[in-house]
Design an enzyme around this catalytic site. Structure first.
Site, PDB file in Angstrom:
ATOM      1  N   PHE A 112       0.841  -1.200   0.000  1.00 36.01           N
ATOM      2  CA  PHE A 112       0.000   0.000   0.000  1.00 36.01           C
ATOM      3  C   PHE A 112       0.875   1.248   0.000  1.00 36.01           C
ATOM      4  CE2 PHE A 112      -2.214   3.333   2.511  1.00 36.01           C
ATOM      5  CZ  PHE A 112      -3.167   3.653   1.566  1.00 36.01           C
ATOM      6  N   LYS A 162       9.949   2.428   6.114  1.00 33.66           N
ATOM      7  CA  LYS A 162       9.420   2.756   7.431  1.00 33.66           C
ATOM      8  C   LYS A 162      10.192   2.092   8.573  1.00 33.66           C
ATOM      9  CE  LYS A 162       5.561   2.724  10.471  1.00 33.66           C
ATOM     10  NZ  LYS A 162       4.292   2.186  10.888  1.00 33.66           N
ATOM     11  N   MET A 470       0.824  33.121 -22.484  1.00 31.58           N
ATOM     12  CA  MET A 470       1.921  32.797 -23.401  1.00 31.58           C
ATOM     13  C   MET A 470       1.452  31.825 -24.483  1.00 31.58           C
ATOM     14  SD  MET A 470       4.992  33.555 -24.113  1.00 31.58           S
ATOM     15  CE  MET A 470       6.166  34.045 -22.849  1.00 31.58           C
TER      16      MET A 470
END
Lengths: 562, 202
Positions: A112, A162, A470
């Site tokens: 995930f 992690k 532009m």
């Protein structure tokens, strides 16, 4: 030695590297880092979108000359940084991007919010790392900062799973960085510097083109000394604006697609072109094969790969501009180049390029020039990309490096607001103006919340013509006025500002411009001005796409003059 | 090709890059070539005499890439330690090929005769096929392939070029890195092996 978690090692190292601010956005995998953050003397700025974090870190770096740091979680957090990292990469600014990733056991299993951010950012970083052990972190951070800030600066990304944030390891501050494959050259080659001096001494029509490298090499003073000793006219690239004071008698503006006519002609008629800390980019040089074919090019740059990339070089000098320029100045003879300077002066008189036309309509050039007058030319200007960027570059005159902050290489719309936030945080006492396009502003306007959170006194000027100006200009000139997908129904920008608690004024006539700027400056906090500029004003001069510098069109063709 | 070994392909360059043996280094090099539009004709990687360093031999199509830019762009990669262009050197360039040729009792001898001419080894043999192993420069290998074609080539595997400068000159790197740094460099970015990692997912 102490036993610390990966998160603590990272923060300890950043603190030792002098990092004071992190622009970040939390998420699952970086929670261990956020948990440790309050224990360190590092300020965290909570952004509203990770792209904003990367641009803020970039704006911070460009305004201060120091490394900017941004932080994002894995997956979408990391991929949202990509535009900002690419922006920093194209303009060679030192941005350190830190991302979390899924735990090591999940890496490669499509966990995930997993994204292969090291793979994704390989082509847009100077280097990047995936850290698999807490014990590798300290050296990795030191290497990353070293690579980011030395040589030709550039973004570096560190991706940390992690559980590496959570893993404990002995912390030891690595005293030394040793990279066999990274040894930037700082000293220019003495023989090459001698040859360059000889070429300059023989030159009748020398010109210096100064780039971003002069600003990052902190060599503005050294450049002035060289130019003055040999009386060499100086033009800059767009990103080099401010590298040489624009009020200096030898300053002749900047060159390129929307550069000054006389700057383009000077570059095209020089017999020796001295490129300093610049990369002969296509927007600056026009069609390569027809740029001043007889000029001899001296190219001074810290990145050897830039030399000879676009143009054959007569004298290549790889080195740090701050070292090379004084040595060159020493060998260069005093000269006057009277005829040559008189020639450029004459071109400038005949083609002034920067005159503000008398109009009844509210034209953007007038707004920029009035802003210049009201701020005494001292403000730091941060722009987005497009017409307003060019007008801000043309009609404000910059005295010092780091005064104009803009995405030149990548041309990232939406850079203006987060860029200005980073600049203001880096320099709290500076007067920072974000000059925004009405299109680009809406790409990152959610960062208004950060302006309010941090109570930043940024002045926001939106150049509102209801068009992607532009693009509309190109459709008008090159696509037979087939205005497709450029008209925009804009929201009420004042109400948007108000929703965030930021006051503002709408300006619809020339008569209101000066007072509005004064009101904004007198207001202590942030302030927004919505300038309803003429809808079909175009940027001139212009080198049409694919044309050579000598084909610069100074002013609009008859049929376009209104 | 070395000038000693016959004609040199003018638009081909043999570039040797000594790189840090780290995960991702091949992707960095390959990505650089793709992004800059440099065509790779062959690329081989293997270990070197020095620990922690790998050697890449890259054959570049010089039409697509000014070799000077190839070298300089390679040098910009932090993990690339040394780059040498062997094109103007006296070098030994070799490639190995395995060729599985169709054969039968009637023509097997002919094929073995051809193999002998090319000093190719027979490394496998079956009733209706055999594998030839040949080492040499590309021209030699191309020559053998051409000779085998009439019999039917079932499968072909070529390694790509490896090259080395003749004489005492080397393209290697002799720079020791302190042990503490070398240890981390060896593990940077590498999967942790032999340890049961905690499973966590947020």
């Amino acid at each position: 030695m102490a036993r610390l978690s990966g998160a603590e090692i990272l923060l300890e190292c950043l603190q030792r590297e002098g990092v004071e601010v992190i622009f970040g956005y939390p998420g699952g995998v970086v929670l261990p880092l956020y948990d440790a953050l309050p224990r360190y003397n590092i300020r965290h700025i909570l952004v509203r979108h990770e792209q904003g974090a990367a641009h803020m870190a970039d704006g911070y770096a460009r305004a201060s000359g120091r490394m900017g740091v941004c932080l994002a979680t894995s997956g979408p957090g990391a991929t949202n940084l990509v535009t900002g990292i690419a922006t920093a990469f194209m303009d060679s600014t030192p941005v350190l991007a830190i991302t979390g990733n899924v735990a090591r056991t999940l890496l490669g299993r499509d966990g995930f919010q997993e994204a292969d951010i090291t793979g994704i950012t390989m082509p847009i970083t100077k280097h990047n790392y995936l850290v698999m052990r807490a014990s590798d972190l300290a050296l990795t951070v030191r290497e990353a900062v070293h690579i980011c800030t030395t040589g030709r600066p550039g973004p570096v990304l560190i991706d940390i799973p992690k559980d590496v944030f959570q893993e404990e390891a002995e912390f030891e501050w690595p005293e030394e960085v040793r990279l066999r494959g990274y040894k930037p050259t700082y000293e220019g080659h003495a023989g090459m510097i001698r040859r360059a001096a000889q070429l300059i001494n023989e030159a009748k029509r020398p010109i210096i083109i100064a780039g971003h490298g002069v600003i990052w090499g902190d060599a503005s003073r050294e450049l002035i000394e060289l130019a003055e000793k040999a009386q060499i006219p100086v033009i800059t690239t767009f990103l080099g604006i401010g590298a040489f004071p624009e009020d200096h008698p030898l300053s002749y503006g900047w060159l390129g697609m929307h550069g000054m006519y006389y700057a383009n002609m000077a570059a095209d008629n020089a017999d020796v072109v001295i490129g300093v800390g610049m990369r002969f980019d296509d927007r600056a040089m026009g069609r390569f094969k027809d740029f001043n074919p007889t000029a001899k090019i001296i190219h001074i740059d810290i990145d050897p790969a830039e030399i000879g990339k676009n143009f054959a070089t007569a004298v290549p000098i790889v080195g740090h501009v701050k070292n090379v320029l004084p040595r060159l100045t020493e060998l260069v003879k005093e000269a006057t180049h009277e005829e040559w300077i008189a020639w450029i002066d004459r071109v400038r008189e005949e083609h002034p390029s920067l005159e503000i036309r008398e109009t009844r309509r509210l034209i953007p050039q007038y707004v920029v020039r009035t802003l210049y007058e009201e701020t005494n030319g001292d403000a730091t200007i941060v722009t987005g990309v497009g017409q307003h960027q060019m007008w801000a570059g043309q009609h404000y005159f910059y005295k010092r490096p780091r005064q104009l902050i803009s995405s030149g290489g990548l041309g990232t719309m939406g850079f203006e607001l987060p860029g200005a936030i980073g600049a203001q945080i880096a320099r709290p006492d500076a007067e920072v103006w974000a000059i925004c396009g009405d299109g680009g502003f809406q790409m990152t306007m959610q960062e208004l919340a950060v302006v309010v959170d941090e109570q930043l006194p940024i002045k926001i000027a939106i150049f509102n013509n209801g068009y992607l100006g532009m693009v509309r200009q190109w459709q008008q000139l090159f696509y037979n006025r087939n205005f497709m997908a450029v008209a925009m129904t804009q929201p009420d920008f004042l109400k948007i500002a108000e929703a965030y608690g930021i006051p503002g004024i709408r300006v619809e006539t020339k008569a209101e411009v000066r007072d509005a700027i004064r009101t904004a400056r007198q207001h202590r906090g942030p302030f927004l001005i919505d300038f309803m500029i003429d809808q079909e004003e175009n940027v001139w001069p212009m080198v049409p796409a694919g044309a050579a510098l000598k084909e610069t069109i100074e002013a609009p063709p008859e049929e376009l003059v209104r | 090709m070395s000038s000693r070994n016959g004609r040199r392909r003018v638009n081909q360059h043999t570039v040797v890059a000594i790189v840090e043996d780290k995960p991702g280094v091949l992707m960095r090099v390959a990505s650089l070539f793709r992004r800059r539009g440099f065509n790779i004709e062959s690329l081989t990687v293997g270990p070197t005499e020095a620990q922690g360093l790998s050697r890449m031999t890259i054959v570049v199509d010089g039409e697509s890439a000014p070799v000077e830019q190839v070298e300089k762009q390679l040098y910009k990669l932090i993990d690339v330690v040394k780059v040498s262009d062997l094109s103007n050197e006296e070098m030994v360039a070799r490639e190995l090929a395995l060729i599985k040729v169709r054969c039968n009792n009637l023509n097997r001898h002919e094929i073995l005769d051809i193999a002998q001419v090319f000093r190719a080894d027979v490394v496998d043999i079956a009733t209706n096929s055999l594998i030839l192993q040949v080492v040499g420069d590309e021209d030699k290998i191309n020559g053998l392939i051409k000779m085998c074609e009439p019999y039917g080539i079932r499968e072909l595997a070529r390694t790509g070029r490896v090259a080395m400068v003749r004489g005492p000159k080397t393209t290697t790197v002799h720079e020791e890195v302190p042990e503490s740094i070398a240890r981390i460099h060896a593990s940077q970015g590498r999967r942790v092996e032999g340890v049961e990692l905690p499973f966590s997912s947020d």
